[in-house]
Design an enzyme around this catalytic site. Sequence first.
Site, PDB file in Angstrom:
ATOM      1  N   ASP A 166       0.954  -1.141   0.090  1.00  0.00           N
ATOM      2  CA  ASP A 166       0.059   0.118  -0.028  1.00  0.00           C
ATOM      3  C   ASP A 166       0.831   1.312   0.084  1.00  0.00           C
ATOM      4  OD1 ASP A 166      -2.105   1.499   0.066  1.00  0.00           O
ATOM      5  OD2 ASP A 166      -3.377   0.214   1.621  1.00  0.00           O
ATOM      6  N   ASP A 227     -10.570   2.457  -3.674  1.00  0.00           N
ATOM      7  CA  ASP A 227     -10.998   1.408  -2.862  1.00  0.00           C
ATOM      8  C   ASP A 227     -12.423   1.222  -3.408  1.00  0.00           C
ATOM      9  OD1 ASP A 227      -8.424   1.275  -1.812  1.00  0.00           O
ATOM     10  OD2 ASP A 227      -9.346   1.178   0.436  1.00  0.00           O
TER      11      ASP A 227
END
Length: 415
Positions: A166, A227
């Site tokens: 990430d 997301d």
Amino acid sequence: MQRSIMNTVQLTFVSTLLTLLVLCSCLDNGLVRTPPMGWMTWQRYRCNIDCKNDPDNCISENLIKSMADKMANSGWRDLGYVYLCIDDCWSLKKRDSTGRLQADPERFPSGIKNLANYVHSKGLKLGIYGDMGNYTCGGYPGTTLETIKIDAETFASWEVDMLKFDGCYSTSEEQALGYPKMSEALNATGRPILYSCSWPAYQGGLPPKVNYTLLGNICNMWRNYDDIQDSWDSVLTIIQWYAKNQPVLQPAAGPGGWNDPDMLITGDFGLSFEQSKVQLAIWAILAAPFIMSNDLRTISQEAKYLLQNRLLIYINQDSLGKQGALISKVNSLWVWKRELVNGQYAVAVMNSGTDGLPKPYTTSLGLLNITDCSDGYKLYDVFEKEYLGLFKSGTTINMKINPTGVILSFIRPIC
Ligand SMILES: *[C@@H]1O[C@H](CO)[C@@H](O)[C@H](O)[C@H]1NC(C)=O
Ligand SMILES: *[C@@H]1O[C@H](CO)[C@@H](O)[C@H](O)[C@H]1NC(C)=O
Ligand SMILES: *[C@@H]1O[C@H](CO)[C@@H](O)[C@H](O)[C@H]1NC(C)=O
Ligand SMILES: *[C@@H]1O[C@H](CO)[C@@H](O)[C@H](O)[C@H]1NC(C)=O
């Protein structure tokens, strides 16, 4: 006759080779020649670390082991869903005395290495999560430029098979250094580790900030955009973004490196049956990773029926590895097409409308430019599991597509 067949075969072979060559110059660690399939914690379980009050759904080895059991025993693994991935919130808030990341001993009492052994014993692969930056998005220790090497070595020593990396709490300069550096560090461990990069999503997903040639060289898959959330709104927004930017995204994908529109949410709370089909159909057309985030212990028969559809998976896993595209959009009807190996195609006709009546759509293989085989094509409705008959170029194809629904067709030449 024999000669013309040979020529066709050779031509197909040559054009397949050419297609592969122009597709992408991909990371060469031998992994994900077709999009990865599996399961991941994030969308459904987030950063739930409350094992006292919610022992069945907190990020823990119990959760991972119970999913491993389900994946092995309920048909998932045998259909290709093999990556079982822990997302954020697995570690302690502090590195150990030697500077290594360490799993939270209350939630992962056996440690990640033993968990990997368990997952491997079920014929599955274990994924883990790290973050290029000072902290993970959930506030756990991140991987800075200085700790990339030791973290790659730690993951390899635990026999992890995939890393989602990430990008919270880092600058774009650090990301530009860190993502390639982690790729090299993983390679240097000697263990093939699927490398999933969130980098482009932090840079808006588009050139000039994102260099897809470079990404293809260093990552096996990459998150381009926001997301996913458990809603139809979220799914539709993602689909729109991939359609709008397909000239950039389509050539970036190919065997070894895939665009990742994020997890499959079929089996969760937000999508209707029809909407679940839409996500699955479009993800298959996009050659996207099929990584579920749901509860395999309680999943409905309906959701399982969709996710375990063999023809859907066959399309998603097509070995040509060419991402499909939106080829027409008229009002709420979106027509998507993906070229598959051996002259086969998948076509998804999606209705984004919310007016109650199923929308009629009339087309033909000729109009869809599926004409290479003049003898015709066999058509199958993927979700209905129905053979629709033999169609020639001009034969009318009539469909009615439900509101926020889709019809996914598989098209096989008889030549
Ligand atoms: C990361 O931490 C360093 C050292 O504390 C700090 O200088 C830097 O600004 C931080 N970076 C980000 C993006 O937060
Ligand atoms: C490391 O990179 C080389 C060169 O691209 C490749 O041949 C090799 O398979 C890679 N090894 C691993 C473990 O990823
Ligand atoms: C993108 O990356 C590739 C591979 O590293 C490099 O050759 C190319 O120059 C880069 N393109 C741009 C526009 O920076
Ligand atoms: C079919 O091909 C023609 C000519 O190449 C092109 O103009 C047309 O847009 C294509 N139609 C579809 C639906 O792909």
